[in-house]
Design an enzyme around this catalytic site. Structure first.
Site, short mmCIF file in Angstrom:
data_model
loop_
_atom_site.label_atom_id
_atom_site.label_comp_id
_atom_site.label_asym_id
_atom_site.label_seq_id
_atom_site.Cartn_x
_atom_site.Cartn_y
_atom_site.Cartn_z
N TYR A 22 -0.64 10.23 -3.17
CA TYR A 22 0.64 10.94 -3.31
C TYR A 22 0.77 11.74 -4.62
O TYR A 22 1.83 12.31 -4.89
CB TYR A 22 1.80 9.94 -3.20
CG TYR A 22 1.83 9.25 -1.85
CD1 TYR A 22 2.15 9.97 -0.70
CD2 TYR A 22 1.55 7.89 -1.71
CE1 TYR A 22 2.17 9.36 0.55
CE2 TYR A 22 1.57 7.27 -0.47
CZ TYR A 22 1.88 8.00 0.65
OH TYR A 22 1.90 7.40 1.88
N HIS A 77 8.22 7.98 11.63
CA HIS A 77 7.45 7.56 12.80
C HIS A 77 8.20 6.54 13.65
O HIS A 77 7.69 6.10 14.68
CB HIS A 77 6.11 6.96 12.32
CG HIS A 77 5.48 7.77 11.23
ND1 HIS A 77 5.00 9.05 11.45
CD2 HIS A 77 5.27 7.52 9.90
CE1 HIS A 77 4.51 9.53 10.30
NE2 HIS A 77 4.67 8.62 9.35
N ASP A 84 18.68 11.34 15.66
CA ASP A 84 20.01 11.64 16.20
C ASP A 84 20.88 12.32 15.15
O ASP A 84 21.65 13.24 15.46
CB ASP A 84 20.69 10.37 16.70
CG ASP A 84 20.03 9.80 17.94
OD1 ASP A 84 19.27 10.53 18.61
OD2 ASP A 84 20.28 8.62 18.26
N HIS A 97 6.08 16.34 4.44
CA HIS A 97 5.23 15.21 4.03
C HIS A 97 4.30 15.66 2.92
O HIS A 97 3.76 16.77 2.95
CB HIS A 97 4.40 14.70 5.21
CG HIS A 97 5.28 14.22 6.32
ND1 HIS A 97 6.00 13.05 6.22
CD2 HIS A 97 5.61 14.79 7.49
CE1 HIS A 97 6.72 12.91 7.31
NE2 HIS A 97 6.52 13.95 8.10
N SER A 99 1.45 13.98 2.06
CA SER A 99 0.08 13.83 2.56
C SER A 99 -0.06 14.53 3.91
O SER A 99 0.94 14.85 4.58
CB SER A 99 -0.25 12.33 2.72
OG SER A 99 0.60 11.74 3.70
N ARG A 108 0.62 7.56 12.13
CA ARG A 108 1.33 8.59 11.37
C ARG A 108 1.26 9.95 12.06
O ARG A 108 1.84 10.93 11.60
CB ARG A 108 0.74 8.72 9.95
CG ARG A 108 0.90 7.48 9.11
CD ARG A 108 0.46 7.74 7.68
NE ARG A 108 0.10 6.50 7.01
CZ ARG A 108 0.96 5.68 6.41
NH1 ARG A 108 2.23 5.99 6.37
NH2 ARG A 108 0.55 4.56 5.83
O1 CA2 Z 1 3.09 11.91 3.16
C1 CA2 Z 1 4.29 11.65 3.14
O2 CA2 Z 1 5.11 12.29 2.48
C2 CA2 Z 1 4.82 10.44 3.94
O3 CA2 Z 1 6.11 10.79 4.44
C3 CA2 Z 1 4.91 9.30 2.96
C4 CA2 Z 1 5.30 7.99 3.61
C5 CA2 Z 1 4.43 7.68 4.81
O4 CA2 Z 1 4.88 6.52 5.47
C6 CA2 Z 1 4.41 8.85 5.80
O5 CA2 Z 1 3.55 8.52 6.86
C7 CA2 Z 1 3.94 10.11 5.12
C8 CA2 Z 1 5.16 6.84 2.61
C9 CA2 Z 1 5.92 7.03 1.35
C10 CA2 Z 1 5.37 6.09 0.34
O6 CA2 Z 1 5.47 6.73 -0.90
C11 CA2 Z 1 4.78 6.20 -1.94
C12 CA2 Z 1 4.66 6.99 -3.06
C13 CA2 Z 1 3.95 6.53 -4.14
C14 CA2 Z 1 3.38 5.29 -4.09
C15 CA2 Z 1 3.50 4.49 -2.98
C16 CA2 Z 1 4.20 4.95 -1.89
#
Ligand code: CA2
Length: 141
Positions: A22, A77, A84, A97, A99, A108
């Protein structure tokens, strides 16, 4: 122009954990730059780990702003309720997103939100938010 960014669960950990996935920058630092580079746009920011609070914010901003940039995190997801809420409001919502979710685990690959959003931007790191902002500005012109 008024744009609301909404970040969902765990995105408060940006810059603190998992920098390889991230990035190493905190969202607040990134946001400061985004605001400086877009002085004509009022950019609101809200983060919550709680599904209902995200829904409340979508309902609030969805009738008084020109657009919402939403990273619903893991709720992307799973959440029929967030879908809604997006469908119920008048402001366009861009799903974002950090990633590239399609290059990650299979669970995902599917979003419950994409079909009710104006569009989706994924995989460009935090720059995904700037691209979403540009998309909302372009959609209004
Ligand atoms: O890629 C993205 O922005 C996601 O929305 C991030 C979510 C993940 O569940 C999606 O599938 C994709 C997870 C967010 C977690 O964020 C963190 C950031 C830094 C460290 C740990 C988690």
């Amino acid at each position: 122009m008024k744009i609301q960014i909404i970040n969902g669960p765990n995105l408060n950990l940006l810059g603190v954990r998992e920098p390889e996935v991230y990035g190493g920058q905190s969202f607040v630092d990134y946001l400061e730059r985004l605001r400086v580079n877009n002085p004509g746009i009022e950019i609101g920011y809200f983060q919550s780990n709680v599904e209902g609070e995200i829904i409340n914010k979508i309902q609030e901003a969805g009738f008084e702003s020109d657009g919402i940039i939403l990273n619903a995190g893991g709720y992307t997801h799973t959440s029929v309720a967030i879908r809604d809420a997006i469908k119920a409001v008048t402001a366009p919502v861009v799903e974002v997103h950090i990633s590239n979710v399609h290059a990650r685990e299979e669970f995902r690959h599917h979003s419950l939100l994409s079909a009710v959003c104006l569009g989706v931007i994924a995989g460009f790191g935090t720059d995904s938010y700037r691209l979403a902002l540009n998309a909302l500005v372009g959609a209004k012109e």
